[in-house]
Write an enzyme that holds these catalytic residues in place. Structure first.
Site, PDB file in Angstrom:
ATOM      1  N   GLY A 228       0.833  -1.212   0.000  1.00  0.00           N
ATOM      2  CA  GLY A 228       0.000   0.000   0.000  1.00  0.00           C
ATOM      3  C   GLY A 228       0.854   1.244   0.000  1.00  0.00           C
ATOM      4  N   ASN A 229       0.239   2.386   0.223  1.00  0.00           N
ATOM      5  CA  ASN A 229       1.004   3.632   0.320  1.00  0.00           C
ATOM      6  C   ASN A 229       0.342   4.551   1.343  1.00  0.00           C
ATOM      7  OD1 ASN A 229      -0.975   5.411  -1.114  1.00  0.00           O
ATOM      8  ND2 ASN A 229      -0.518   3.996  -2.780  1.00  0.00           N
ATOM      9  N   ARG A 230       0.957   5.700   1.591  1.00  0.00           N
ATOM     10  CA  ARG A 230       0.531   6.541   2.710  1.00  0.00           C
ATOM     11  C   ARG A 230      -0.520   7.574   2.338  1.00  0.00           C
ATOM     12  NH1 ARG A 230       5.624   9.261   4.612  1.00  0.00           N
ATOM     13  NH2 ARG A 230       4.184  10.214   6.072  1.00  0.00           N
TER      14      ARG A 230
END
Ligand code: CTP
Length: 411
Positions: free
Chosen positions: A215-217
């Site tokens: 995932g990412n932030r």
């Protein structure tokens, strides 16, 4: 009235006779607690659901339904004239019909005729009533005349039935009103009325196995601000939302997705009749080549298997290269850590979009915060710096650049 009283934005909360009237109490509370001077104007039927005492106690102002009370103050004209915003929540099918036809048989309908400020309707009714061509035509008439009509939500209705017609979350209606008020005198312009815009937001998640993902932030805040501000400017908005904890904005069609490939499919579908597409989502460029159907287990004494990644489709580049309709405007975002402007310019050319919002990211910048700072690069060579400020201000600047470019094509 002291000076501070005069400075408070004046909101008229019209309440018509539907069961959702009880939820309007929460909207009223949010409006008063955030410093608005609210005058509630219920219809006689609304008082069957929530009494006059509740409206006047919560607003601190008299709540009258008829034009025959306090006649010396000429309330049927004054209340509408003095308002900065009128919001009718809930708006019944009957109230929408009266408003569309200019009828004025009580204080609320008189107020609607005298208001010169932005008017927001939050309809709530049974699906059949909402879908009835009479209601749909009344809504279209009101929108054509500049009113903002928030599409009802889909969900549980008064009884056991479910469908479109549900009163949106009062917190989301409040956010909608706040955005309209924040535009001040420009609120009346509604430069995106009649337009369909698609916004992608949030981060994608690429599953490795049933419990893990890459995932990412991204928090989704910038994309949600773009969707909310577009709706307040009159657009029909489709929001394709990746992972985020944000509540659905009122009046926006939200499609929740998980992976980049789901985002790809949903954006392409929604873009088919869109005037503008804004790709604010943080799309994973890669996904694990293999999805393991059972949980990947560690084996004592053995190194883990390396994860092989494959490319995901580049949605922005694809929709820029193959515009679904002539004149469709495509906006991208670029998150850069180094050589921000040089990388941004190269990315604008590479992706082929019309506008690219370039921002610098890092441990403490952009992700998750409420503010953002950017430079918006246009394919025509112009650069618009946007100083640090709320993500909504950046969103409005994006639409300020999109709207005139769209004006060259008819809605
Ligand atoms: N984007 C997209 N599809 C992808 C990756 C990115 O549509 N597979 C879009 C994003 O929504 C954003 C823009 O492309 O609008 C730029 O994303 P960014 O990650 O900054 O650019 P990349 O093309 O991934 O370039 P790089 O990672 O090499 O900087």
């Amino acid at each position: 009235m002291d000076e501070r009283e005069q400075e408070r934005p004046r909101v008229v909360l019209g309440v018509s006779g539907g069961i959702a009237a009880y939820k309007a109490c929460e909207l009223l509370r949010r409006l008063t607690e955030s410093g608005h001077d609210v005058r509630v104007v219920p219809t006689a039927s609304a008082l069957h659901f929530v009494g006059e005492a509740t409206w006047s106690a919560l607003s601190g102002n008299p709540a009258t339904t008829e034009v025959w009370e306090s006649v010396h103050e000429v309330p049927h004209v004054r209340i509408g004239q003095a308002a900065d915003l009128v919001v009718v929540a809930p708006a019944t099918a009957d109230l929408l019909a009266k408003a569309a036809h200019g009828l004025a048989d009580d204080l609320l309908t008189n107020t609607l005729l005298t208001a010169r400020c932005p008017v927001v309707f939050a309809p709530a009714m049974h699906t059949e009533m909402w879908e009835n061509p009479a209601t749909q035509e009344n809504v279209a008439t009101l929108r054509r005349r500049g009113a903002l009509v928030i599409d009802p939500a889909v969900g549980r209705l008064t009884g056991v039935d479910t469908g479109k017609g549900r009163f949106p979350d009062p917190a989301a209606i409040f956010e909608f009103c706040r955005r309209v008020l924040a535009r001040g005198p420009r609120a009346a312009e509604q430069d995106l009325a009649g337009r369909h815009v698609v916004v992608s937001a949030g981060g994608t998640r690429e599953p490795l196995d049933p419990v893990r993902y890459l995932g990412n932030r991204s928090s989704g805040k910038q994309g949600y601000a773009l969707a909310g501000t577009a709706a307040a400017r009159g657009a029909r908005v489709t929001l394709v939302a990746g992972n985020t904890e944000l509540p659905d904005p009122a009046g926006v069609d939200v499609i929740h997705i998980g992976t980049a490939r789901q985002l790809h499919e949903a954006v392409l579908k929604a873009a088919a009749d869109a005037d503008a597409v804004v790709m604010a989502a943080a799309v994973a460029d890669f996904r694990p080549a293999v999805y393991t159907t059972g949980k990947i287990k560690k084996v004592d004494g053995q190194d883990p298997e390396p994860v092989t990644l494959v490319r995901n489709p580049d949605i922005l580049a694809e929709i820029s290269a193959e515009r679904a309709r002539p004149g469709q405007l495509v906006v991208g975002f670029a998150a850069e850590t180094d050589d921000v402007l040089a990388n941004g310019r190269a990315k604008l050319a590479r992706k082929g979009c019309d506008l690219l919002v370039v921002n610098e990211v890092g441990e403490t910048k952009a992700f998750g915060s409420d503010g953002n700072e950017a430079v918006i690069l246009a394919a025509d060579g112009t650069e618009t710096p946007v100083p640090y400020g709320p993500k909504e201000a950046l969103a409005d600047t994006v639409w300020d650049l999109v709207a005139p470019r769209l004006a060259e094509t008819r809605p």
